[in-house]
Design a protein around this motif. Structure first.
Motif, mmCIF file in Angstrom:
data_model
loop_
_atom_site.group_PDB
_atom_site.id
_atom_site.type_symbol
_atom_site.label_atom_id
_atom_site.label_comp_id
_atom_site.label_asym_id
_atom_site.label_seq_id
_atom_site.Cartn_x
_atom_site.Cartn_y
_atom_site.Cartn_z
ATOM 1 N N THR A 131 -28.815 66.585 59.473
ATOM 2 C CA THR A 131 -27.810 65.587 59.854
ATOM 3 C C THR A 131 -27.983 64.319 59.022
ATOM 4 O OG1 THR A 131 -29.298 64.850 61.639
ATOM 5 C CG2 THR A 131 -27.602 66.456 62.211
ATOM 6 N N TYR A 132 -29.038 63.575 59.292
ATOM 7 C CA TYR A 132 -29.287 62.325 58.566
ATOM 8 C C TYR A 132 -29.600 62.597 57.102
ATOM 9 C CZ TYR A 132 -31.140 57.610 57.797
ATOM 10 O OH TYR A 132 -31.359 56.336 57.338
ATOM 11 N N GLY A 133 -30.266 63.707 56.817
ATOM 12 C CA GLY A 133 -30.544 64.060 55.433
ATOM 13 C C GLY A 133 -29.267 64.316 54.646
ATOM 14 N N LEU A 134 -28.314 65.044 55.241
ATOM 15 C CA LEU A 134 -27.030 65.294 54.582
ATOM 16 C C LEU A 134 -26.230 64.003 54.442
ATOM 17 C CD1 LEU A 134 -25.948 68.670 56.245
ATOM 18 C CD2 LEU A 134 -26.942 68.307 53.982
ATOM 19 N N TYR A 135 -26.373 63.107 55.413
ATOM 20 C CA TYR A 135 -25.682 61.821 55.328
ATOM 21 C C TYR A 135 -26.164 61.029 54.117
ATOM 22 C CZ TYR A 135 -23.712 57.367 56.904
ATOM 23 O OH TYR A 135 -23.000 56.192 56.997
ATOM 24 N N TRP A 136 -27.484 61.025 53.898
ATOM 25 C CA TRP A 136 -28.025 60.335 52.732
ATOM 26 C C TRP A 136 -27.674 61.051 51.433
ATOM 27 C CZ3 TRP A 136 -29.815 55.943 50.944
ATOM 28 C CH2 TRP A 136 -30.180 54.959 51.856
ATOM 29 N N LEU A 137 -27.458 62.346 51.499
ATOM 30 C CA LEU A 137 -27.006 63.071 50.308
ATOM 31 C C LEU A 137 -25.652 62.540 49.843
ATOM 32 C CD1 LEU A 137 -27.239 65.385 48.251
ATOM 33 C CD2 LEU A 137 -26.175 66.875 49.960
ATOM 34 N N THR A 138 -24.724 62.338 50.772
ATOM 35 C CA THR A 138 -23.419 61.798 50.404
ATOM 36 C C THR A 138 -23.534 60.352 49.907
ATOM 37 O OG1 THR A 138 -22.996 61.100 52.698
ATOM 38 C CG2 THR A 138 -22.267 63.308 52.052
ATOM 39 N N ILE A 139 -24.474 59.574 50.478
ATOM 40 C CA ILE A 139 -24.686 58.206 49.999
ATOM 41 C C ILE A 139 -25.183 58.213 48.566
ATOM 42 C CG2 ILE A 139 -26.084 56.126 50.308
ATOM 43 C CD1 ILE A 139 -25.999 56.569 53.287
ATOM 44 N N LEU A 140 -26.114 59.099 48.246
ATOM 45 C CA LEU A 140 -26.650 59.173 46.886
ATOM 46 C C LEU A 140 -25.592 59.649 45.905
ATOM 47 C CD1 LEU A 140 -30.199 60.660 47.605
ATOM 48 C CD2 LEU A 140 -29.585 58.287 47.084
ATOM 49 N N ILE A 141 -24.747 60.580 46.329
ATOM 50 C CA ILE A 141 -23.663 61.028 45.447
ATOM 51 C C ILE A 141 -22.705 59.879 45.159
ATOM 52 C CG2 ILE A 141 -21.666 62.553 45.270
ATOM 53 C CD1 ILE A 141 -23.208 64.636 46.842
ATOM 54 N N GLY A 142 -22.337 59.123 46.200
ATOM 55 C CA GLY A 142 -21.468 57.965 45.998
ATOM 56 C C GLY A 142 -22.112 56.920 45.101
ATOM 57 N N SER A 143 -23.417 56.680 45.274
ATOM 58 C CA SER A 143 -24.120 55.723 44.411
ATOM 59 C C SER A 143 -24.150 56.222 42.972
ATOM 60 C CB SER A 143 -25.542 55.506 44.929
ATOM 61 O OG SER A 143 -25.530 55.015 46.262
ATOM 62 N N GLY A 144 -24.309 57.534 42.801
ATOM 63 C CA GLY A 144 -24.292 58.105 41.463
ATOM 64 C C GLY A 144 -22.938 57.924 40.781
ATOM 65 N N LEU A 145 -21.864 58.058 41.550
ATOM 66 C CA LEU A 145 -20.530 57.839 40.980
ATOM 67 C C LEU A 145 -20.358 56.399 40.522
ATOM 68 C CD1 LEU A 145 -18.318 59.855 43.508
ATOM 69 C CD2 LEU A 145 -18.945 60.512 41.181
ATOM 70 N N PHE A 146 -20.858 55.443 41.305
ATOM 71 C CA PHE A 146 -20.789 54.046 40.890
ATOM 72 C C PHE A 146 -21.641 53.812 39.642
ATOM 73 C CE2 PHE A 146 -19.052 52.861 45.078
ATOM 74 C CZ PHE A 146 -18.102 51.945 44.664
ATOM 75 N N GLY A 147 -22.800 54.463 39.581
ATOM 76 C CA GLY A 147 -23.650 54.320 38.402
ATOM 77 C C GLY A 147 -22.952 54.827 37.148
ATOM 78 N N ILE A 148 -22.271 55.957 37.257
ATOM 79 C CA ILE A 148 -21.528 56.490 36.109
ATOM 80 C C ILE A 148 -20.419 55.536 35.702
ATOM 81 C CG2 ILE A 148 -20.009 58.374 35.359
ATOM 82 C CD1 ILE A 148 -21.642 60.243 37.134
ATOM 83 N N TYR A 149 -19.737 54.959 36.705
ATOM 84 C CA TYR A 149 -18.657 54.013 36.390
ATOM 85 C C TYR A 149 -19.187 52.794 35.639
ATOM 86 C CZ TYR A 149 -15.309 50.257 37.022
ATOM 87 O OH TYR A 149 -14.480 49.187 36.802
ATOM 88 N N PHE A 150 -20.285 52.198 36.120
ATOM 89 C CA PHE A 150 -20.833 51.023 35.448
ATOM 90 C C PHE A 150 -21.340 51.368 34.049
ATOM 91 C CE2 PHE A 150 -21.545 49.435 39.910
ATOM 92 C CZ PHE A 150 -20.545 48.479 39.837
ATOM 93 N N LEU A 151 -21.854 52.593 33.872
ATOM 94 C CA LEU A 151 -22.285 53.015 32.540
ATOM 95 C C LEU A 151 -21.094 53.108 31.593
ATOM 96 C CD1 LEU A 151 -24.515 54.070 30.675
ATOM 97 C CD2 LEU A 151 -24.075 56.365 31.554
ATOM 98 N N LEU A 152 -19.999 53.700 32.074
ATOM 99 C CA LEU A 152 -18.797 53.779 31.250
ATOM 100 C C LEU A 152 -18.198 52.402 30.997
ATOM 101 C CD1 LEU A 152 -17.055 56.912 32.844
ATOM 102 C CD2 LEU A 152 -18.292 56.786 30.666
#
Length: 311
Positions: A218-239
């Motif tokens: 439950t909480y582990g999967l919730y943090w998985l989605t948070i990390l994916i969202g953070s990764g998307l922001f990281g890719i955006y700032f890199l671009l």
């Protein structure tokens, strides 16, 4: 992992739902973006300084502009804050329709049915939002208060670096506590939807026990989605660093990338709701506590006749 696969598959099949939510988000964003653009265009007085801000941010240019045009920009900033509150309300409003969609994976998406689900569960989810916010502010804010008191108490014993790490530690505890309560709140939505529960506090308590007993799923999967969202922001700032917006072509490219990021965030939010719904069905539910039954003791007196005239 079966819940991950099933929810992701159902999210891909709900493309019309994703486009609907993205379209509403885009329209609301344009309600502020277009007036802001026209205002900035009128206030810049054909200055080239703003074009230089696209390449590198200059705080001096920003502060001079705000000092000169703050009265004109301030109302639009206030509208932006109200728009943020509207986004929070819409996320609560959409939850019922999204859950209804994931409960009928083999049926074609229906706009009318989606809006009915949103409206039907809005009252329950608003009460649940109030309960979740209360726990986040009290439970999470407690760590910030303790961290501030500890920092004041040991201020003379630690260096600035030591105080920073103390503050960072308590802030991390705040983030973990707040995200835990937010995760519980999302599972409480699923519980209210699946079990037709109307009590917000009762649903939050039941969801809390469910989440704490199954933290990795439950909480582990919730943090998985948070990390994916953070990764998307990281890719955006890199671009953003790689693509220098020096002309209309690069500005258009970055606009498309921004819209792709917004669409991905919409898909990620819908996926998480579906993931919570799918995993809830596979999690072991707490066994209800049986109520003690009243024992009826037999009496020696004879029962009165049903018809008094029969005696």
């Amino acid at each position: 992992m079966n819940a991950l696969r099933l929810s992701l598959q159902q999210t891909r099949q709900s493309f019309r739902l994703l486009w609907l939510i993205y379209g509403i988000t885009l329209v609301l964003g344009l309600l502020v973006a277009l007036p802001l653009y026209n205002t900035l265009k009128a206030e810049d007085q054909n200055s080239l300084a703003f074009m230089n801000l696209l390449k590198e941010f200059d705080y001096t240019v920003y502060s001079d502009f705000m000092h000169r045009s703050e009265r004109t920009i301030a109302p639009l900033m206030s509208v932006g804050r109200w728009l943020g509150s509207l986004y929070v309300f819409l996320s609560i409003f959409f939850a019922g329709g999204i859950l209804l969609r994931f409960s009928q994976p083999y049926n074609a998406f229906s706009n009318g049915l989606f809006w009915q689900g949103c409206a039907h569960y809005l009252g329950r989810f608003l009460r649940l939002f109030g309960v979740t916010l209360l726990f986040v502010l009290v439970g999470g804010g407690l760590w910030l208060v303790i961290g501030s008191l500890v920092s004041v108490a040991v201020e003379d014993s630690f260096t600035e670096r030591g105080l920073f790490w103390i503050g960072a530690g308590f802030f991390a505890l705040f983030v973990l506590t707040a995200t835990l309560f937010l995760c519980i709140g999302d599972y409480a939505k699923v519980l209210m939807f699946r079990e037709d529960e109307r009590g917000a506090f009762r649903a939050f308590g039941q969801a809390g026990r469910l989440v704490l007993r199954n933290l990795p799923r439950t909480y582990g999967l919730y943090w998985l989605t948070i990390l994916i969202g953070s990764g998307l922001f990281g890719i955006y700032f890199l671009l953003d660093d790689l693509i220098l917006m020096s002309g209309w072509l690069t500005i258009l490219i970055m606009f498309v990338i921004q819209q792709l990021l917004i669409f991905a965030r919409v898909a990620l939010k819908v996926w998480w709701v579906g993931l919570a719904y799918t995993s809830y069905q596979t999690l072991p539910k707490p066994v209800p506590i049986p109520r003690q039954a009243l024992l009826i003791m037999p009496t020696t007196e004879s029962e009165p006749p049903l018809n008094p005239l029969a005696s």
